[in-house]
Design a protein around this motif. Structure first.
Motif, PDB file in Angstrom:
ATOM      1  N   VAL A 597     -48.877  35.284 -15.293  1.00 31.27           N
ATOM      2  CA  VAL A 597     -48.911  36.692 -14.862  1.00 31.27           C
ATOM      3  C   VAL A 597     -48.980  37.613 -16.074  1.00 31.27           C
ATOM      4  O   VAL A 597     -49.751  38.593 -16.094  1.00 31.27           O
ATOM      5  N   ARG A 598     -48.195  37.310 -17.112  1.00 34.70           N
ATOM      6  CA  ARG A 598     -48.215  38.145 -18.324  1.00 34.70           C
ATOM      7  C   ARG A 598     -49.588  38.145 -18.984  1.00 34.70           C
ATOM      8  O   ARG A 598     -50.137  39.203 -19.321  1.00 34.70           O
ATOM      9  N   ILE A 599     -50.152  36.947 -19.178  1.00 35.25           N
ATOM     10  CA  ILE A 599     -51.444  36.846 -19.857  1.00 35.25           C
ATOM     11  C   ILE A 599     -52.523  37.566 -19.054  1.00 35.25           C
ATOM     12  O   ILE A 599     -53.324  38.335 -19.608  1.00 35.25           O
ATOM     13  N   ARG A 600     -52.529  37.370 -17.741  1.00 32.96           N
ATOM     14  CA  ARG A 600     -53.581  37.973 -16.921  1.00 32.96           C
ATOM     15  C   ARG A 600     -53.484  39.494 -16.924  1.00 32.96           C
ATOM     16  O   ARG A 600     -54.501  40.207 -17.027  1.00 32.96           O
ATOM     17  N   ALA A 601     -52.269  40.014 -16.859  1.00 37.06           N
ATOM     18  CA  ALA A 601     -52.094  41.467 -16.853  1.00 37.06           C
ATOM     19  C   ALA A 601     -52.544  42.074 -18.186  1.00 37.06           C
ATOM     20  O   ALA A 601     -53.230  43.116 -18.211  1.00 37.06           O
ATOM     21  N   GLU A 602     -52.203  41.422 -19.306  1.00 36.03           N
ATOM     22  CA  GLU A 602     -52.579  41.957 -20.610  1.00 36.03           C
ATOM     23  C   GLU A 602     -54.079  41.819 -20.858  1.00 36.03           C
ATOM     24  O   GLU A 602     -54.697  42.675 -21.504  1.00 36.03           O
ATOM     25  N   VAL A 603     -54.696  40.742 -20.360  1.00 38.37           N
ATOM     26  CA  VAL A 603     -56.147  40.588 -20.487  1.00 38.37           C
ATOM     27  C   VAL A 603     -56.855  41.709 -19.733  1.00 38.37           C
ATOM     28  O   VAL A 603     -57.816  42.326 -20.235  1.00 38.37           O
ATOM     29  N   ASP A 604     -56.397  42.012 -18.525  1.00 37.25           N
ATOM     30  CA  ASP A 604     -57.032  43.067 -17.713  1.00 37.25           C
ATOM     31  C   ASP A 604     -56.873  44.448 -18.339  1.00 37.25           C
ATOM     32  O   ASP A 604     -57.721  45.341 -18.111  1.00 37.25           O
ATOM     33  N   SER A 605     -55.834  44.621 -19.151  1.00 38.97           N
ATOM     34  CA  SER A 605     -55.577  45.944 -19.739  1.00 38.97           C
ATOM     35  C   SER A 605     -56.344  46.182 -21.035  1.00 38.97           C
ATOM     36  O   SER A 605     -56.390  47.300 -21.524  1.00 38.97           O
ATOM     37  N   ARG A 606     -56.960  45.141 -21.591  1.00 41.93           N
ATOM     38  CA  ARG A 606     -57.664  45.280 -22.868  1.00 41.93           C
ATOM     39  C   ARG A 606     -59.150  45.507 -22.624  1.00 41.93           C
ATOM     40  O   ARG A 606     -59.771  44.850 -21.791  1.00 41.93           O
TER      41      ARG A 606
END
Length: 623
Positions: A597-606
């Motif tokens: 969940v952390r990785i996916r959220a940060e990927v979507d925000s970049r």
């Protein structure tokens, strides 16, 4: 013993086929699923399947960059971080050209290696016992032992047959001086480095010891041609060390050995005395016995209960009084030495069973770790006792002449093997010479003691048949003992599924079609098992990987893995770009839910990352 052997068994090629058939039975159902399963876990086998595929690619490219692999990008010569298995791949290369998959070639090589181990042990047993039929059982005891079962997870160690055939040709050349044995020695000793480096160094030490023994105890050595051939053998040893020093050592010295060579590490990678006379967890009888507390007990040098019984019979039967020295002082000293040695052995076994500190003798603590350190000294004490009590020039077990070198050569190799697999002998050898620190699991050097036990079992079996006048039943007894040996270890075999072109994960199928992508990283990166799985799958897409699993790794790789745990932080993105990474594959199935969940959220925000592929098991982002 007047042996009645079927005429077709007189042909060496038929003997090899017999062991090949036994290997097929031993590893069933592998022969009918060569391309989809392997008889082991996927950690080291995944590495060596990748290595074999890399060899195939090097053959196809004309050896433009023979040592460059697609792992640890952009590190050059990454194929030198582990065994090359060059000659094994060369043997399988024609099959690969005919359309056989790399995994099927790998499995077939393992089957043939077991068959060759059986054939080589049979040859040596024949030399010592002069009984071709009963020696079939000795070859089975050696080839289908728990040691080779463990070696299914360490494929180069399966090629013990090449080591044994080099050893056999050497002692036959020293004994008979025939050109054919000299050529055989050179061929197998040259093939050995392309099969297993562990065995190569053990073989070179045994060669030196045999040459010294022979030159000391034999006054003449035939013609001048034989002296020249002996010189060539010595020159080959020197040439090998020179080539290794110039080619491999500069690479090895720049890398980080994947395990730290601490005092404890040397203890757990040594072979204790109990490893040779007590079954490990792969033996069917293991659960009925107390569990040893010795470390690294999966070193399966135990030849099996049935074999051990025959070894005991052989020792009892071939302890004739005519061997004993006539010197009374030597006999008395030898008796004291033997009593001390057997007391020593009792303490070793007691500590192996119960561990910890056995007792205190003043300032001395006798513990399992101290006894590990004294293994070489124990071997030396036993040897001194034998040389004091017995006249070795009289020993002739089933041999035509008492001066025959075959049994002494086997005994010397077994002794050296026993001493080398202990803890401190190899530390003395490895610490002054950094290249030899590569051989950290030196417990595996005990292979010749297993061979010695296999041959002694044949001698014991031969004695029983002669004693009870059952020589005409040799074939029946041989078949019965062989299947008892296989049955003793067979339940310990485990199979693992491996990816094939038809079962390949969707993300790797997608990568196969991405011609513009040359370098990839796969996350998570910190797990050896996962990295081995990534590079195993890379034989299908052939992209350059940042990931990698090998027995050595580049100095930068440890910190790089720690930084990738923070992906997609700014620092991790910068590091990936420095390594020319085009896409990053994130495996959902290998991540915990909160981490995904952390990785996916940060990927979507970049904004500098774009999602280019996703399925239910993984997703891919482009830098």
């Amino acid at each position: 013993m007047n042996e009645k052997i079927p005429r077709f068994l007189e042909i060496p090629g038929v003997i090899f086929l017999v062991y090949a058939l036994l290997a097929f039975v031993f590893l069933w159902p592998l022969p009918i699923r060569l391309g989809s399963i392997i008889p082991a876990e996927t950690l080291d086998p995944g590495l060596f399947i990748w290595q074999m595929h890399s060899n195939f690619q090097a053959f196809a490219s004309g050896f433009g960059q023979p040592f460059d692999g697609n792992i640890f990008h952009p590190e050059p010569h990454s194929r030198l971080y582990t065994e090359s298995m060059f000659f094994v791949a060369a043997l399988m290369w024609p099959l690969y050209l005919c359309g056989v998959s790399t995994i099927a070639c790998y499995n077939l090589a393992c089957l043939l290696a077991l068959a060759l181990a059986g054939y080589a042990a049979w040859s040596i047993a024949c030399d010592v016992t002069n009984n071709k039929l009963l020696s079939l059982a000795g070859g089975a005891i050696f080839a289908f032992s728990t040691f080779h079962l463990v070696c299914l997870n360490r494929p180069p160690l399966l090629f013990s047959g090449v080591l044994l055939l080099a050893f056999r040709n050497l002692y036959l050349f020293l004994q008979e001086g025939k050109k054919i044995h000299w050529i055989g020695y050179l061929i197998f000793s040259i093939l050995l480095p392309g099969c297993c480096f562990y065995y190569t160094f053990l073989h070179l030490w045994i060669t030196v010891l045999l040459l010294i023994f022979y030159l000391v105890f034999k006054k003449r050595f035939g013609s001048i041609q034989n002296h020249i051939r002996l010189g060539v053998c010595v020159a080959w040893i020197g040439l090998f060390y020179f080539v290794i020093w110039k080619s491999y050592v500069p690479i090895w010295q720049q890398q980080v050995i994947s395990a730290t060579a601490t005092d404890y590490y040397y203890q757990v990678t040594s072979a204790a005395v109990a490893n040779f006379i007590w079954p490990n967890w792969l033996n069917i009888h293991h659960t009925a016995l107390p569990t040893l507390s010795i470390p690294f007990t999966d070193l399966g040098f135990f030849p099996g209960f049935y074999a051990l019984i025959f070894v005991g019979i052989a020792i009892y039967a071939h302890w004739p009084s005519q061997w004993i020295t006539a010197n009374p002082t030597r006999r008395k000293i030898a008796t004291i030495v033997f009593l001390l040695a057997f007391l020593w052995l009792f303490l070793i076994l007691y500590c192996a069973l119960y561990g910890g500190i056995l007792t205190r003798l003043g300032p001395l603590k006798i513990s399992i770790h101290n006894l590990h350190r004294l293994q070489m000294q124990f071997g030396i004490v036993i040897t001194v006792g034998f040389f004091l009590r017995y006249e070795f020039s009289r020993i002739a077990i089933g041999m035509k002449q008492s001066a025959d070198m075959r049994f002494p050569a086997l005994a010397i190799a077994a002794l050296l093997s026993f001493c080398f697999c202990g803890m401190y002998p190899l530390r003395w050898l490895t610490e002054p010479f950094s290249p030899l620190s590569y051989f950290q699991f030196h417990g595996r050097f005990g292979i010749f003691l297993l061979l010695f036990g296999s041959v002694m079992a044949v001698i014991g079996l031969q004695f029983l048949l002669e004693k009870f006048k059952l020589a005409k039943y040799q074939l029946i007894v041989c078949v019965f003992i062989t299947f008892l040996v296989i049955e003793e270890c067979w339940p310990g075999i485990r199979f693992s599924k491996v990816p094939t072109q038809s079962t390949l994960a969707s993300v790797y199928t997608w990568l196969q079609n991405q011609g513009g992508v040359h370098v990839i990283a796969e996350l998570p990166i910190h797990d050896k098992q996962k990295n081995s799985w990534y590079q195993l799958n890379s034989i299908y897409h052939n992209k350059q990987l940042i990931n990698g699993y090998a027995w050595m790794e580049p100095p930068w790789y440890g910190n790089f893995g720690a930084e990738m745990n923070q992906f997609p932080s700014d620092r991790s993105i910068q590091r990936l770009k420095e390594h020319e990474v085009g896409v990053v594959v994130i495996h959902k199935e290998f991540l915990q839910e909160n981490e995904y969940v952390r990785i996916r959220a940060e990927v979507d925000s970049r904004t500098d990352l774009s999602l280019v592929y996703e399925d239910d098991k993984s997703f891919v982002v482009r830098l």
